[in-house]
Design a protein around this motif. Structure first.
Motif, PDB file in Angstrom:
ATOM      1  N   ILE A  74       0.842  -1.201   0.000  1.00 57.65           N
ATOM      2  CA  ILE A  74       0.000   0.000   0.000  1.00 57.65           C
ATOM      3  C   ILE A  74       0.875   1.247   0.000  1.00 57.65           C
ATOM      4  N   TRP A  75       1.944   1.186   0.783  1.00 61.05           N
ATOM      5  CA  TRP A  75       2.848   2.338   0.888  1.00 61.05           C
ATOM      6  C   TRP A  75       3.472   2.671  -0.467  1.00 61.05           C
ATOM      7  N   LEU A  76       3.920   1.675  -1.210  1.00 59.64           N
ATOM      8  CA  LEU A  76       4.523   1.906  -2.521  1.00 59.64           C
ATOM      9  C   LEU A  76       3.508   2.493  -3.505  1.00 59.64           C
ATOM     10  N   LEU A  77       2.250   2.068  -3.386  1.00 58.78           N
ATOM     11  CA  LEU A  77       1.200   2.677  -4.200  1.00 58.78           C
ATOM     12  C   LEU A  77       1.060   4.159  -3.873  1.00 58.78           C
ATOM     13  N   GLY A  78       1.122   4.486  -2.581  1.00 57.78           N
ATOM     14  CA  GLY A  78       1.037   5.881  -2.156  1.00 57.78           C
ATOM     15  C   GLY A  78       2.169   6.723  -2.712  1.00 57.78           C
ATOM     16  N   VAL A  79       3.362   6.141  -2.784  1.00 57.79           N
ATOM     17  CA  VAL A  79       4.502   6.851  -3.361  1.00 57.79           C
ATOM     18  C   VAL A  79       4.229   7.192  -4.825  1.00 57.79           C
ATOM     19  N   GLY A  80       3.665   6.235  -5.566  1.00 54.83           N
ATOM     20  CA  GLY A  80       3.345   6.486  -6.968  1.00 54.83           C
ATOM     21  C   GLY A  80       2.371   7.641  -7.139  1.00 54.83           C
ATOM     22  N   LEU A  81       1.345   7.687  -6.303  1.00 55.93           N
ATOM     23  CA  LEU A  81       0.379   8.787  -6.360  1.00 55.93           C
ATOM     24  C   LEU A  81       1.034  10.122  -6.021  1.00 55.93           C
ATOM     25  N   THR A  82       1.943  10.106  -5.050  1.00 54.33           N
ATOM     26  CA  THR A  82       2.645  11.331  -4.656  1.00 54.33           C
ATOM     27  C   THR A  82       3.490  11.877  -5.802  1.00 54.33           C
ATOM     28  N   VAL A  83       4.199  11.004  -6.486  1.00 55.50           N
ATOM     29  CA  VAL A  83       5.026  11.428  -7.621  1.00 55.50           C
ATOM     30  C   VAL A  83       4.154  12.041  -8.722  1.00 55.50           C
ATOM     31  N   VAL A  84       3.043  11.391  -9.045  1.00 49.97           N
ATOM     32  CA  VAL A  84       2.133  11.907 -10.072  1.00 49.97           C
ATOM     33  C   VAL A  84       1.605  13.283  -9.686  1.00 49.97           C
ATOM     34  N   TYR A 163       9.966  24.376  -9.541  1.00 49.61           N
ATOM     35  CA  TYR A 163      11.084  23.515  -9.158  1.00 49.61           C
ATOM     36  C   TYR A 163      10.887  22.926  -7.759  1.00 49.61           C
ATOM     37  N   VAL A 164      10.140  23.619  -6.928  1.00 47.32           N
ATOM     38  CA  VAL A 164       9.834  23.083  -5.597  1.00 47.32           C
ATOM     39  C   VAL A 164       9.090  21.758  -5.728  1.00 47.32           C
ATOM     40  N   PHE A 165       8.111  21.718  -6.607  1.00 45.76           N
ATOM     41  CA  PHE A 165       7.309  20.503  -6.763  1.00 45.76           C
ATOM     42  C   PHE A 165       8.051  19.418  -7.537  1.00 45.76           C
ATOM     43  N   LEU A 166       8.952  19.799  -8.441  1.00 40.23           N
ATOM     44  CA  LEU A 166       9.789  18.806  -9.107  1.00 40.23           C
ATOM     45  C   LEU A 166      10.690  18.102  -8.100  1.00 40.23           C
ATOM     46  N   ILE A 167      11.259  18.872  -7.178  1.00 43.02           N
ATOM     47  CA  ILE A 167      12.092  18.278  -6.128  1.00 43.02           C
ATOM     48  C   ILE A 167      11.249  17.381  -5.225  1.00 43.02           C
ATOM     49  N   ALA A 168      10.014  17.799  -4.933  1.00 47.00           N
ATOM     50  CA  ALA A 168       9.124  16.972  -4.101  1.00 47.00           C
ATOM     51  C   ALA A 168       8.842  15.633  -4.771  1.00 47.00           C
ATOM     52  N   ALA A 169       8.620  15.637  -6.082  1.00 46.67           N
ATOM     53  CA  ALA A 169       8.380  14.388  -6.811  1.00 46.67           C
ATOM     54  C   ALA A 169       9.623  13.504  -6.780  1.00 46.67           C
ATOM     55  N   GLY A 170      10.791  14.101  -6.973  1.00 44.88           N
ATOM     56  CA  GLY A 170      12.035  13.338  -6.926  1.00 44.88           C
ATOM     57  C   GLY A 170      12.314  12.761  -5.554  1.00 44.88           C
ATOM     58  N   SER A 171      11.978  13.493  -4.508  1.00 41.80           N
ATOM     59  CA  SER A 171      12.170  13.009  -3.141  1.00 41.80           C
ATOM     60  C   SER A 171      11.300  11.794  -2.861  1.00 41.80           C
ATOM     61  N   ALA A 172      10.054  11.826  -3.365  1.00 41.64           N
ATOM     62  CA  ALA A 172       9.168  10.678  -3.186  1.00 41.64           C
ATOM     63  C   ALA A 172       9.703   9.448  -3.914  1.00 41.64           C
ATOM     64  N   LEU A 173      10.248   9.649  -5.102  1.00 40.20           N
ATOM     65  CA  LEU A 173      10.860   8.537  -5.838  1.00 40.20           C
ATOM     66  C   LEU A 173      12.018   7.935  -5.059  1.00 40.20           C
ATOM     67  N   LEU A 174      12.841   8.783  -4.466  1.00 41.49           N
ATOM     68  CA  LEU A 174      13.961   8.311  -3.659  1.00 41.49           C
ATOM     69  C   LEU A 174      13.471   7.502  -2.468  1.00 41.49           C
ATOM     70  N   ALA A 175      12.410   7.981  -1.813  1.00 41.99           N
ATOM     71  CA  ALA A 175      11.845   7.254  -0.675  1.00 41.99           C
ATOM     72  C   ALA A 175      11.359   5.877  -1.108  1.00 41.99           C
ATOM     73  N   GLY A 176      10.711   5.816  -2.251  1.00 38.20           N
ATOM     74  CA  GLY A 176      10.238   4.536  -2.750  1.00 38.20           C
ATOM     75  C   GLY A 176      11.372   3.558  -2.994  1.00 38.20           C
ATOM     76  N   ALA A 177      12.477   4.062  -3.527  1.00 38.75           N
ATOM     77  CA  ALA A 177      13.627   3.200  -3.773  1.00 38.75           C
ATOM     78  C   ALA A 177      14.224   2.696  -2.462  1.00 38.75           C
ATOM     79  N   LEU A 178      14.306   3.563  -1.458  1.00 38.53           N
ATOM     80  CA  LEU A 178      14.882   3.172  -0.169  1.00 38.53           C
ATOM     81  C   LEU A 178      14.053   2.086   0.511  1.00 38.53           C
ATOM     82  N   VAL A 179      12.751   2.267   0.524  1.00 37.76           N
ATOM     83  CA  VAL A 179      11.889   1.266   1.155  1.00 37.76           C
ATOM     84  C   VAL A 179      11.836  -0.011   0.320  1.00 37.76           C
ATOM     85  N   GLY A 180      11.803   0.146  -0.990  1.00 35.01           N
ATOM     86  CA  GLY A 180      11.774  -1.021  -1.848  1.00 35.01           C
ATOM     87  C   GLY A 180      12.958  -1.945  -1.636  1.00 35.01           C
ATOM     88  N   VAL A 181      14.115  -1.339  -1.343  1.00 31.89           N
ATOM     89  CA  VAL A 181      15.330  -2.119  -1.110  1.00 31.89           C
ATOM     90  C   VAL A 181      15.487  -2.496   0.363  1.00 31.89           C
TER      91      VAL A 181
END
Length: 406
Positions: A74-84, A163-181
């Motif tokens: 569920i958490w990884l799904l939430g990350v996807g929505l956050t990035v979008v 650029y604030v929101f672009l960084i926010a999307a990138g941060s969520a992607l990073l979080a997803g990678a950290l938890v995924g691993v």
């Protein structure tokens, strides 16, 4: 198991912070959006409030399913929505309606990451450690808030709001990678359960739990006050700064003060949970909510006071508002049965973020009706409205929570 608790908790807190990078970006840049897009205070309140509406609309389903599937999914799904959401805001938002839509999606992303992230940790640790884990995890919501304010203030000044929101999307992607691993999948026996959806979302089991509902309702009042304060804090400080002719450019800017207030609030939340362990949750939360109500009733009328004094009062108010946050969530977890913990947290989050919808909106309406936030009385009445609503929290605890439950 014990050796895994600290790294797992730290990873979850880091991921929580990263996924929240865009959560308060709009409030942090609110004065600029009001001017650039010609928003009224009510419209600004709607944009912020509908972020939490997106949360409320999706959290019952997402949290309900964490009782029978691994919360990590569920958490990884939430990350996807956050990035979008934040990628879309950065590229396509151009006014009230587009900002509103992407904020709703962002709220759904938070619904998939905040409480499911906590459930992801709780499902992997022993019962005896859960109280402190809840305290640290929920306190890190303030760390995410602080990061969101700080990054938004700095990046907007250098590169602009997109650029604030672009960084926010990138941060969520990073979080997803950290938890995924870093977080291994958990095999949940209830994953194969064929219970119908109405049983997964059996809110009646939660509503029948008076102790849990008392703390849940108080949490809704807490969230009303907290998110209204955080939504309008930068605008209030900007008004105070403009009202002080003696203020020099060397003073901290409103977004920096908002960042500091959120960091202090994080510490206050952890301390509050420790106080609740000593005093009892019911008594501790009642006292802090009454103190918060008292400060809110007068804070807005101090905007013309010396700016440094206003900053001190804002930080004091931030402490009072946040002191009971972790204690409320920990009390709800303690009041829930193991088999209903997911759906109980779903109701807890849903009621809390309903407060997040209406708190910012109601404060914006008061500002519009009392002088468009351009006068001292307007801000005084806006904050005083938080004090009036805040009295409902102690009332709920008094009538619903028994001595054993608190």
């Amino acid at each position: 198991m014990a050796a895994q608790i600290l790294p797992l908790t730290l990873l979850a807190c880091l991921a929580e912070t990263l996924t929240m990078m865009g959560a308060f970006a709009f409030p942090a840049m609110l004065p600029g959006f009001i001017q650039q897009w010609g928003l009224t205070h009510s419209e600004a309140g709607w944009i912020t409030g509908l972020y939490f509406a997106g949360y409320v609309a999706t959290v019952p389903l997402l949290m309900g399913f964490t009782d029978r599937v691994d919360a990590r999914r569920i958490w990884l799904l939430g990350v996807g929505l956050t990035v979008v959401a934040w990628m879309g805001f950065a590229l396509f938002a151009e006014g009230f309606w587009s900002a509103l839509c992407f904020h709703v999606v962002g709220g759904a992303g938070l619904a998939g990451t905040y409480m499911p992230g906590l459930k992801m940790v709780l499902d992997r640790i022993g019962l005896s450690q859960q109280g402190r884990v809840v305290a640290f995890y929920t306190a890190c919501f303030s760390l995410g808030t602080a990061s969101s304010f700080l990054v938004a203030g700095w990046v907007e000044a250098l590169y602009g709001w997109s650029y604030v929101f672009l960084i926010a999307a990138g941060s969520a992607l990073l979080a997803g990678a950290l938890v995924g691993v870093g977080v291994k999948p958990l095999k949940v026996e209830r994953e194969r359960d064929s219970k119908p959806l109405r049983q997964v979302l059996n809110f009646a089991l939660v509503i029948q739990n008076r102790n849990a509902m008392g703390f849940i309702f108080a949490y809704g009042i807490h969230a009303w006050e907290l998110f209204a304060m955080r939504t309008w804090l930068v605008a209030f400080l900007a008004f105070s700064l403009a009202s002080n002719s003696v203020v020099s450019g060397s003073y901290l800017q409103p977004t920096e003060i908002a960042t500091i207030s959120a960091m202090i609030a994080m510490i206050a939340s952890i301390v509050g949970q420790e106080l609740a362990r000593v005093m009892g949750a019911k008594q501790m939360v009642t006292v802090t909510m009454l103190l918060s109500t008292l400060v809110a009733s007068g804070l807005g009328f101090t905007a013309s006071w010396p700016y440094l004094l206003v900053i001190v009062l804002v930080l004091l108010y931030s402490i009072m508002v946040q002191l009971d946050s972790s204690a409320l969530t920990a009390a709800v977890v303690a009041a829930a049965t193991p088999k209903t913990r997911g759906v109980t947290l779903a109701v807890h989050s849903m009621v809390g973020f309903v407060g997040g919808i209406f708190g910012p909106l109601a404060m914006g309406i008061v500002l519009d009706l009392s002088g468009d936030g351009e006068h001292l009385v307007s801000w005084g009445l806006a904050f005083a409205s938080l004090g009036v609503v805040g009295l409902l929290g102690p009332a709920a605890l008094h009538f619903l929570v028994d001595r054993r439950g608190g």
